[in-house]
Design a protein around this motif. Structure first.
Motif, PDB file in Angstrom:
ATOM      1  N   ASP A 127       0.832  -1.209   0.000  1.00  0.00           N
ATOM      2  CA  ASP A 127       0.000   0.000   0.000  1.00  0.00           C
ATOM      3  C   ASP A 127       0.863   1.255   0.000  1.00  0.00           C
ATOM      4  O   ASP A 127       0.596   2.211  -0.734  1.00  0.00           O
ATOM      5  CB  ASP A 127      -0.926   0.023   1.226  1.00  0.00           C
ATOM      6  CG  ASP A 127      -2.206  -0.766   1.024  1.00  0.00           C
ATOM      7  OD1 ASP A 127      -2.503  -1.130  -0.133  1.00  0.00           O
ATOM      8  OD2 ASP A 127      -2.904  -1.017   2.016  1.00  0.00           O
ATOM      9  N   MET A 128       1.895   1.244   0.836  1.00  0.00           N
ATOM     10  CA  MET A 128       2.757   2.414   0.965  1.00  0.00           C
ATOM     11  C   MET A 128       3.462   2.733  -0.349  1.00  0.00           C
ATOM     12  O   MET A 128       3.482   3.883  -0.797  1.00  0.00           O
ATOM     13  CB  MET A 128       3.794   2.191   2.079  1.00  0.00           C
ATOM     14  CG  MET A 128       4.590   3.429   2.431  1.00  0.00           C
ATOM     15  SD  MET A 128       5.846   3.126   3.725  1.00  0.00           S
ATOM     16  CE  MET A 128       4.797   2.772   5.136  1.00  0.00           C
ATOM     17  N   LEU A 129       4.025   1.703  -0.984  1.00  0.00           N
ATOM     18  CA  LEU A 129       4.716   1.926  -2.254  1.00  0.00           C
ATOM     19  C   LEU A 129       3.727   2.346  -3.338  1.00  0.00           C
ATOM     20  O   LEU A 129       4.014   3.240  -4.143  1.00  0.00           O
ATOM     21  CB  LEU A 129       5.479   0.677  -2.692  1.00  0.00           C
ATOM     22  CG  LEU A 129       6.250   0.807  -4.015  1.00  0.00           C
ATOM     23  CD1 LEU A 129       7.252   1.954  -3.954  1.00  0.00           C
ATOM     24  CD2 LEU A 129       6.955  -0.504  -4.367  1.00  0.00           C
ATOM     25  N   ALA A 130       2.548   1.720  -3.348  1.00  0.00           N
ATOM     26  CA  ALA A 130       1.535   2.066  -4.350  1.00  0.00           C
ATOM     27  C   ALA A 130       1.142   3.538  -4.245  1.00  0.00           C
ATOM     28  O   ALA A 130       1.042   4.244  -5.253  1.00  0.00           O
ATOM     29  CB  ALA A 130       0.300   1.179  -4.179  1.00  0.00           C
ATOM     30  N   ILE A 131       0.950   4.012  -3.027  1.00  0.00           N
ATOM     31  CA  ILE A 131       0.572   5.415  -2.818  1.00  0.00           C
ATOM     32  C   ILE A 131       1.694   6.347  -3.263  1.00  0.00           C
ATOM     33  O   ILE A 131       1.450   7.391  -3.878  1.00  0.00           O
ATOM     34  CB  ILE A 131       0.208   5.641  -1.339  1.00  0.00           C
ATOM     35  CG1 ILE A 131      -1.126   4.953  -1.027  1.00  0.00           C
ATOM     36  CG2 ILE A 131       0.122   7.132  -1.012  1.00  0.00           C
ATOM     37  CD1 ILE A 131      -1.441   4.850   0.449  1.00  0.00           C
ATOM     38  N   CYS A 132       2.946   5.963  -2.962  1.00  0.00           N
ATOM     39  CA  CYS A 132       4.092   6.784  -3.381  1.00  0.00           C
ATOM     40  C   CYS A 132       4.213   6.843  -4.902  1.00  0.00           C
ATOM     41  O   CYS A 132       4.702   7.839  -5.453  1.00  0.00           O
ATOM     42  CB  CYS A 132       5.380   6.232  -2.782  1.00  0.00           C
ATOM     43  SG  CYS A 132       5.522   6.421  -0.997  1.00  0.00           S
ATOM     44  N   LEU A 133       3.772   5.785  -5.591  1.00  0.00           N
ATOM     45  CA  LEU A 133       3.800   5.762  -7.050  1.00  0.00           C
ATOM     46  C   LEU A 133       2.641   6.561  -7.645  1.00  0.00           C
ATOM     47  O   LEU A 133       2.813   7.297  -8.621  1.00  0.00           O
ATOM     48  CB  LEU A 133       3.726   4.320  -7.557  1.00  0.00           C
ATOM     49  CG  LEU A 133       4.971   3.456  -7.376  1.00  0.00           C
ATOM     50  CD1 LEU A 133       4.636   1.985  -7.614  1.00  0.00           C
ATOM     51  CD2 LEU A 133       6.086   3.904  -8.326  1.00  0.00           C
ATOM     52  N   LEU A 134       1.471   6.408  -7.048  1.00  0.00           N
ATOM     53  CA  LEU A 134       0.261   7.027  -7.598  1.00  0.00           C
ATOM     54  C   LEU A 134       0.204   8.529  -7.363  1.00  0.00           C
ATOM     55  O   LEU A 134      -0.291   9.271  -8.217  1.00  0.00           O
ATOM     56  CB  LEU A 134      -0.976   6.378  -6.977  1.00  0.00           C
ATOM     57  CG  LEU A 134      -1.294   4.962  -7.439  1.00  0.00           C
ATOM     58  CD1 LEU A 134      -2.270   4.310  -6.471  1.00  0.00           C
ATOM     59  CD2 LEU A 134      -1.872   4.976  -8.850  1.00  0.00           C
ATOM     60  N   ALA A 135       0.683   8.961  -6.211  1.00  0.00           N
ATOM     61  CA  ALA A 135       0.576  10.387  -5.861  1.00  0.00           C
ATOM     62  C   ALA A 135       1.761  10.810  -5.002  1.00  0.00           C
ATOM     63  O   ALA A 135       1.630  10.958  -3.781  1.00  0.00           O
ATOM     64  CB  ALA A 135      -0.731  10.648  -5.121  1.00  0.00           C
ATOM     65  N   PRO A 136       2.936  10.993  -5.603  1.00  0.00           N
ATOM     66  CA  PRO A 136       4.099  11.438  -4.833  1.00  0.00           C
ATOM     67  C   PRO A 136       3.792  12.773  -4.150  1.00  0.00           C
ATOM     68  O   PRO A 136       3.431  13.747  -4.820  1.00  0.00           O
ATOM     69  CB  PRO A 136       5.188  11.603  -5.903  1.00  0.00           C
ATOM     70  CG  PRO A 136       4.737  10.763  -7.053  1.00  0.00           C
ATOM     71  CD  PRO A 136       3.251  10.827  -7.037  1.00  0.00           C
TER      72      PRO A 136
END
Length: 212
Positions: A127-136
């Motif tokens: 989840d954490m990596l996905a969020i960092c990818l989707l909306a830095p």
């Protein structure tokens, strides 16, 4: 939200992935990243047509999507009948995160972990990596995002995801901690995107102040 070394590491990893995959605009198309890393992304319907399992089987595993490793190939299988595009985008990116974080491989071909605590941890990591990818969040800062609705519009998120991410963004901005996750190479990569966001904002303000 509190800045941790784990979160900083995920931001840096996400920056590396976005730059290597030559992503320059948002909303993110996770298929671009999948293609760069040679990951096959298919729908539940495709999966069934190939005789790999029924759509019912897929839905029993997850209503949204899952990933696995087989014959030296990584697969992401997702439910393309989910109507919310932001949710589909998050699902594929979340499964990408599992693969890129090494949660599955030739020794662990699926996420069938018996340890409940371990499974919870890897889901939080993905989840954490996905969020960092989707909306830095530093890119959001550079775009001067001011509302959850704007976060949703710019990054193509679901309403729920945008509200959660916006809360973290406001906390980090208020505490002046966004500088801890700045990545100059990433910012340079998204200059055209950031410029376009500001142009659209200026155009909207100009036209909303025009009376006929």
């Amino acid at each position: 939200m509190k800045i941790t070394q784990n979160y900083i590491d995920k931001c840096n990893f996400a920056s590396k992935i976005l730059i290597e995959s030559n992503v320059k605009f948002f909303p993110l198309n996770p298929l671009v990243i999948a293609k760069h890393y040679n990951i096959l992304v298919v729908s539940y319907e495709w999966f069934e047509k190939q005789g790999l399992g029924t759509e019912k089987n897929c839905l029993e595993i997850s209503k949204d999507g899952f990933c696995f490793y087989d014959n030296n190939k990584y697969f992401i299988v997702y439910n393309d009948k989910v109507s919310n595009k932001g949710r589909r985008r998050f699902t594929i990116t979340h499964e990408l995160a599992h693969i890129l974080l090494g949660h599955i491989n030739r020794n662990n071909s699926t996420l069938a972990y018996n340890d409940t605590y371990l499974r919870k941890q890897i889901e939080l990591e993905a989840d954490m990596l996905a969020i960092c990818l989707l909306a830095p969040l530093y890119i959001a800062h550079m775009c001067d995002v001011s509302t959850a609705k704007e976060m949703q519009s710019i990054f193509g998120l679901s309403k729920e995801a945008s509200e959660n991410i916006f809360k973290d963004y406001i906390i980090l901005r208020h505490n002046r901690e966004l500088s801890k996750i700045i990545n100059n190479d990433l910012c340079c990569n998204f200059i055209p995107f950031i410029s376009e966001v500001f142009y659209k904002k200026a155009f909207y303000r100009k036209n909303s102040n025009t009376y006929h």
